[in-house]
Motif scaffolding. Sequence first.
Motif, PDB file in Angstrom:
ATOM      1  N   ASN A 224      77.657 -49.089 -54.002  1.00  0.00           N
ATOM      2  CA  ASN A 224      78.690 -50.109 -53.847  1.00  0.00           C
ATOM      3  C   ASN A 224      78.363 -51.380 -54.625  1.00  0.00           C
ATOM      4  O   ASN A 224      79.262 -52.093 -55.076  1.00  0.00           O
ATOM      5  N   ASP A 225      77.074 -51.678 -54.776  1.00  0.00           N
ATOM      6  CA  ASP A 225      76.649 -52.877 -55.502  1.00  0.00           C
ATOM      7  C   ASP A 225      76.281 -52.583 -56.947  1.00  0.00           C
ATOM      8  O   ASP A 225      75.567 -53.369 -57.582  1.00  0.00           O
ATOM      9  N   SER A 226      76.755 -51.435 -57.462  1.00  0.00           N
ATOM     10  CA  SER A 226      76.514 -51.037 -58.850  1.00  0.00           C
ATOM     11  C   SER A 226      75.010 -51.064 -59.164  1.00  0.00           C
ATOM     12  O   SER A 226      74.183 -50.706 -58.325  1.00  0.00           O
ATOM     13  N   ILE A 227      74.636 -51.513 -60.338  1.00  0.00           N
ATOM     14  CA  ILE A 227      73.227 -51.514 -60.748  1.00  0.00           C
ATOM     15  C   ILE A 227      72.418 -52.524 -59.940  1.00  0.00           C
ATOM     16  O   ILE A 227      71.205 -52.378 -59.760  1.00  0.00           O
ATOM     17  N   GLY A 228      73.089 -53.548 -59.427  1.00  0.00           N
ATOM     18  CA  GLY A 228      72.405 -54.561 -58.625  1.00  0.00           C
ATOM     19  C   GLY A 228      71.763 -53.995 -57.374  1.00  0.00           C
ATOM     20  O   GLY A 228      70.824 -54.591 -56.818  1.00  0.00           O
ATOM     21  N   ALA A 229      72.241 -52.826 -56.920  1.00  0.00           N
ATOM     22  CA  ALA A 229      71.700 -52.211 -55.702  1.00  0.00           C
ATOM     23  C   ALA A 229      70.243 -51.790 -55.867  1.00  0.00           C
ATOM     24  O   ALA A 229      69.504 -51.701 -54.878  1.00  0.00           O
ATOM     25  N   TYR A 230      69.803 -51.535 -57.092  1.00  0.00           N
ATOM     26  CA  TYR A 230      68.439 -51.064 -57.312  1.00  0.00           C
ATOM     27  C   TYR A 230      67.424 -52.209 -57.362  1.00  0.00           C
ATOM     28  O   TYR A 230      66.225 -51.973 -57.172  1.00  0.00           O
ATOM     29  N   ALA A 231      67.904 -53.426 -57.626  1.00  0.00           N
ATOM     30  CA  ALA A 231      67.015 -54.603 -57.673  1.00  0.00           C
ATOM     31  C   ALA A 231      65.759 -54.318 -58.498  1.00  0.00           C
ATOM     32  O   ALA A 231      64.643 -54.648 -58.118  1.00  0.00           O
ATOM     33  N   ASN A 232      65.976 -53.680 -59.646  1.00  0.00           N
ATOM     34  CA  ASN A 232      64.874 -53.265 -60.510  1.00  0.00           C
ATOM     35  C   ASN A 232      65.125 -53.792 -61.925  1.00  0.00           C
ATOM     36  O   ASN A 232      65.987 -53.268 -62.650  1.00  0.00           O
ATOM     37  N   PRO A 233      64.408 -54.835 -62.338  1.00  0.00           N
ATOM     38  CA  PRO A 233      64.625 -55.410 -63.676  1.00  0.00           C
ATOM     39  C   PRO A 233      64.465 -54.395 -64.809  1.00  0.00           C
ATOM     40  O   PRO A 233      65.186 -54.467 -65.809  1.00  0.00           O
ATOM     41  N   ALA A 234      63.538 -53.452 -64.660  1.00  0.00           N
ATOM     42  CA  ALA A 234      63.313 -52.448 -65.713  1.00  0.00           C
ATOM     43  C   ALA A 234      64.550 -51.576 -65.903  1.00  0.00           C
ATOM     44  O   ALA A 234      64.964 -51.285 -67.034  1.00  0.00           O
ATOM     45  N   ILE A 235      65.157 -51.153 -64.794  1.00  0.00           N
ATOM     46  CA  ILE A 235      66.380 -50.346 -64.852  1.00  0.00           C
ATOM     47  C   ILE A 235      67.508 -51.154 -65.483  1.00  0.00           C
ATOM     48  O   ILE A 235      68.263 -50.652 -66.326  1.00  0.00           O
ATOM     49  N   GLU A 236      67.606 -52.394 -65.074  1.00  0.00           N
ATOM     50  CA  GLU A 236      68.649 -53.285 -65.589  1.00  0.00           C
ATOM     51  C   GLU A 236      68.535 -53.449 -67.103  1.00  0.00           C
ATOM     52  O   GLU A 236      69.536 -53.330 -67.826  1.00  0.00           O
ATOM     53  N   ILE A 237      67.333 -53.696 -67.584  1.00  0.00           N
ATOM     54  CA  ILE A 237      67.120 -53.880 -69.023  1.00  0.00           C
ATOM     55  C   ILE A 237      67.367 -52.583 -69.790  1.00  0.00           C
ATOM     56  O   ILE A 237      67.992 -52.584 -70.857  1.00  0.00           O
ATOM     57  N   ALA A 238      66.875 -51.463 -69.233  1.00  0.00           N
ATOM     58  CA  ALA A 238      67.040 -50.165 -69.899  1.00  0.00           C
ATOM     59  C   ALA A 238      68.514 -49.817 -70.067  1.00  0.00           C
ATOM     60  O   ALA A 238      68.953 -49.430 -71.165  1.00  0.00           O
ATOM     61  N   ILE A 239      69.288 -49.966 -69.009  1.00  0.00           N
ATOM     62  CA  ILE A 239      70.718 -49.664 -69.088  1.00  0.00           C
ATOM     63  C   ILE A 239      71.420 -50.642 -70.020  1.00  0.00           C
ATOM     64  O   ILE A 239      72.303 -50.255 -70.794  1.00  0.00           O
ATOM     65  N   GLY A 240      70.999 -51.919 -69.984  1.00  0.00           N
ATOM     66  CA  GLY A 240      71.576 -52.914 -70.882  1.00  0.00           C
ATOM     67  C   GLY A 240      71.372 -52.549 -72.340  1.00  0.00           C
ATOM     68  O   GLY A 240      72.293 -52.658 -73.161  1.00  0.00           O
ATOM     69  N   VAL A 241      70.181 -52.097 -72.681  1.00  0.00           N
ATOM     70  CA  VAL A 241      69.877 -51.699 -74.062  1.00  0.00           C
ATOM     71  C   VAL A 241      70.702 -50.484 -74.474  1.00  0.00           C
ATOM     72  O   VAL A 241      71.287 -50.446 -75.569  1.00  0.00           O
ATOM     73  N   PHE A 242      70.780 -49.488 -73.589  1.00  0.00           N
ATOM     74  CA  PHE A 242      71.535 -48.276 -73.940  1.00  0.00           C
ATOM     75  C   PHE A 242      73.031 -48.543 -74.017  1.00  0.00           C
ATOM     76  O   PHE A 242      73.742 -47.901 -74.816  1.00  0.00           O
ATOM     77  N   MET A 243      73.538 -49.478 -73.217  1.00  0.00           N
ATOM     78  CA  MET A 243      74.949 -49.844 -73.351  1.00  0.00           C
ATOM     79  C   MET A 243      75.218 -50.364 -74.758  1.00  0.00           C
ATOM     80  O   MET A 243      76.218 -50.002 -75.387  1.00  0.00           O
ATOM     81  N   LEU A 244      74.314 -51.203 -75.258  1.00  0.00           N
ATOM     82  CA  LEU A 244      74.463 -51.725 -76.612  1.00  0.00           C
ATOM     83  C   LEU A 244      74.377 -50.614 -77.659  1.00  0.00           C
ATOM     84  O   LEU A 244      75.120 -50.609 -78.643  1.00  0.00           O
ATOM     85  N   LEU A 245      73.485 -49.650 -77.432  1.00  0.00           N
ATOM     86  CA  LEU A 245      73.322 -48.545 -78.382  1.00  0.00           C
ATOM     87  C   LEU A 245      74.572 -47.675 -78.442  1.00  0.00           C
ATOM     88  O   LEU A 245      74.983 -47.233 -79.521  1.00  0.00           O
ATOM     89  N   PHE A 246      75.183 -47.431 -77.287  1.00  0.00           N
ATOM     90  CA  PHE A 246      76.401 -46.615 -77.266  1.00  0.00           C
ATOM     91  C   PHE A 246      77.611 -47.394 -77.779  1.00  0.00           C
ATOM     92  O   PHE A 246      78.661 -46.805 -78.044  1.00  0.00           O
TER      93      PHE A 246
END
Length: 482
Positions: A224-246
């Motif tokens: 329900n809280d999207s990526i914020g639910a994981y409270a994990n900076p590494a996950i946040e950065i990784a997904i952010g980078v791949f969003m840019l790549l795609f």
Amino acid sequence: MNYRMTLKIVGRVIGIEAVLMLIPMCVALYFSESIKGFLVAIAAAVAFAVVSGIITRNCDKKIYSKEGFTSVALSWVAISLIGTVPFVIEGEIPNYIDALFETVSGFTTTGSTILQNIEVLSKGLLFWRSFTHWIGGMGILVFMMAVVPMSEEYSMYIMRAEVPGPEAGKLTSKIQRSSLILYLIYVFLTFSEIIVLVLCRMPLYDAVVHTFGTAGTGGFGIKNDSIGAYANPAIEIAIGVFMLLFGINFNLYFLILLGKFKAVLKSDELRYYLALITFSMFTIAFNIRHFYDSFSTALRSAFFQVSSIATTTGFSSTDFDKWPSYSKMILFALMLIGACSGSTAGGIKVSRMIILIKTIIVEIKHVLHPHSFNSVRLGGKTVSKEILRGTLVYFVIVIFFIGFGSILLSIEGHDLITTVSSVATCISNVGPGFAGVGPVQNFSFYSAAAKLLLLIYMLLGRLEMFPMIILFNPNTWSKKWQ
């Protein structure tokens, strides 16, 4: 109009959908969940594919622009109608319009949702919901051309109708090979992200579904809280980078494989795309610094949301609707612009914005120096009159539809920001908007008529207007114009 060949193409696409639907059905079986909805949908898809195949067995295979555009539009409508069935049959989204909204949002990689509690859905249906992003990201007809032999001449009409951007280019001399290369790059990036997310300690199932959302730049999640639910900076950065790549033109990845790094670096669109991301990220971070304990945290939040909105993915790590007006205006602008042509992202596209800005500059120069000759250039090449005209027309159509849709949606009586951002986010295939449809809100409060309007806008945006406009144009089906 070659009706039988159009039906043949739609039938093939539906057949491919039936095969792809076996994957989420296996996931449901693994988690010991009901597969009745998938079985019904697959049976309906197979029946349609078989009947259409029989009817069109010896049809004339010649198609032209009109057939290409209508085939693409009808195929996207058809896969959405059948893709809705599992949600309705299983009773997890019992209202068909709601289920259709969710499914169209998935296939068009929009990510807008009517679900108030995502986490109550079964694992199999959550997988299917995110898998529609992956299918729709590169385009199911591009996938069909990669695996089903078709005439080169006629395949180009389909490629032009489905591939986003001002111009559909071939990576090689053969369209089937070009489509296959695109999908291989797509698959490679997909598996790469899954591995990275698992290394960041995200559970495998979660990593797969979130990768589908990232790869298709769609943004459906399972929390329900999207990526914020994981409270994990590494996950946040990784997904952010791949969003840019795609969000980068996939043709550039092919050039990298060929070792043509100079050609990649000369890409105007890539440079402007990265510059826009960098500018937006740092200025927003400065604007929201007082919301966070440190500037680095503000920068990370800004990076993630800029990546998410600019690539029209729609994941959220925070409620950006609470940010200052400047930050929200930048995000709104990014929502409309989108990422690169030839990527899985939506929006107007960076290349079109470059062409528009350069056209304005050329016109100003012409006013100041009437006898001078100035051309619009992109990537070291002069932009043709056809692309210039198409870009200008496309921009006008987008603005018109946003205005027209906002007027229609205003009948619902919601506030201006909610109304306009609902239309803008759907036509740009972003997902969340602002105010009533912000990152922690949803679209459930809209009436059935409003949801139908918005899902049509999702299809308009994903197919870049013309296929849907041609589909609903009476002249397309009139014998006078055959």
